[in-house]
Design an enzyme around this catalytic site. Structure first.
Site, short mmCIF file in Angstrom:
data_model
loop_
_atom_site.label_atom_id
_atom_site.label_comp_id
_atom_site.label_asym_id
_atom_site.label_seq_id
_atom_site.Cartn_x
_atom_site.Cartn_y
_atom_site.Cartn_z
CG HIS A 95 7.09 15.02 25.42
ND1 HIS A 95 6.78 14.05 26.35
CD2 HIS A 95 6.46 16.15 25.82
CE1 HIS A 95 5.99 14.58 27.27
NE2 HIS A 95 5.78 15.85 26.98
CD GLU B 269 3.46 12.51 18.51
OE1 GLU B 269 4.12 11.46 18.59
OE2 GLU B 269 2.52 12.76 19.28
CB SER C 159 1.44 5.48 14.54
OG SER C 159 1.54 6.54 15.44
C1 GRF Z 1 3.06 9.45 20.69
O1 GRF Z 1 2.10 10.44 20.88
C2 GRF Z 1 4.35 9.83 21.33
O2 GRF Z 1 4.65 11.18 21.25
C3 GRF Z 1 4.08 9.46 22.75
O3 GRF Z 1 3.37 8.24 22.69
C4 GRF Z 1 2.69 8.18 21.44
C5 GRF Z 1 3.17 6.95 20.76
O4 GRF Z 1 2.41 6.65 19.63
N1 GRF Z 1 5.30 9.40 23.53
P1 GRF Z 1 2.93 5.57 18.60
O5 GRF Z 1 3.22 4.29 19.36
O6 GRF Z 1 4.13 6.11 17.91
O7 GRF Z 1 1.78 5.37 17.66
#
Ligand code: GRF
Length: 196
Positions: free
Chosen positions: A112, A177, A16
């Site tokens: 992260h 994020e 995502s």
């Molecule tokens: C996110 O929360 C990222 O910070 C962590 O793993 C998750 C990945 O989610 N390292 P996606 O694959 O980007 O949906």
């Protein structure tokens, strides 16, 4: 700007954050182009999304290699074949060796799910709840050999709300994020932020 920086996004799963980067990079003035998506897991849903978007999507299956060095050599070869200049790890669940990190130093980013330096490592949401912390968030940083320890490019804070479960908290952080990573990548791709 002298051309958009050719960026690879490394994923292991749903991707995502990668999708958020792809969306942001559709803006004509965005300083990076998502030129490649690589997953260490051939079944990662994110690979299909990238292909649907017309983006080169490659699986480099770590299980096909006898050791980390040969896996990373293959990864590095794919990055080279696609003329990649910046690498954005987004839910990429492999530890990268010091040699790989050194080669890409300053051009290798990670996101992260915590306000680093707090809560390095895995299961951040559970640990935040366990500590009854009132704030949580996400960090985009340059990768260095030490895990989750590189210089910070951008952070976003979210509240921890009463009744939060790890899932509701993770969803709130994930939303942050998706805003933070595109901004952080843009700041590096434009040269505004760099590793000194
Ligand atoms: C996110 O929360 C990222 O910070 C962590 O793993 C998750 C990945 O989610 N390292 P996606 O694959 O980007 O949906």
């Amino acid at each position: 700007m002298t051309g958009r920086r050719r960026t690879a996004v490394l994923i292991s799963g749903r991707g995502s954050n990668m999708q958020a980067l792809v969306s942001a990079a559709k803006a004509p003035d965005y300083p990076a182009e998502i030129a490649l998506v690589v997953s260490n897991r051939p079944d990662a849903a994110g690979l299909d999304y990238a292909r649907d978007q017309g983006i080169a999507a490659v699986a480099v299956d770590h299980k096909a290699f006898s050791d980390r060095v040969s896996f990373e050599d293959a990864l590095d070869t794919v990055l080279g074949e696609h003329g990649i200049d910046l690498v954005a790890c987004a839910g990429f669940m492999r530890i990268l060796s010091p040699a790989f990190v050194e080669k890409w130093l300053g051009r290798l980013l990670n996101i992260h799910p915590s306000l680093l330096p707090a809560y390095r490592g895995l299961n951040t949401h559970e640990r935040v709840l366990g500590d009854c912390a009132s704030a949580h968030g996400c960090t985009v940083h340059f990768m260095v050999a030490e895990l989750d320890a590189g210089p910070i490019i951008a952070q976003s804070r979210v509240p921890v709300l009463e009744g939060d479960s790890a899932d509701t908290l993770a969803a709130r952080v994930l939303q942050a994020e998706h805003e933070t990573y595109p901004q952080a990548l843009a700041s590096v791709a434009s040269g505004e932020v760099f590793l000194n």
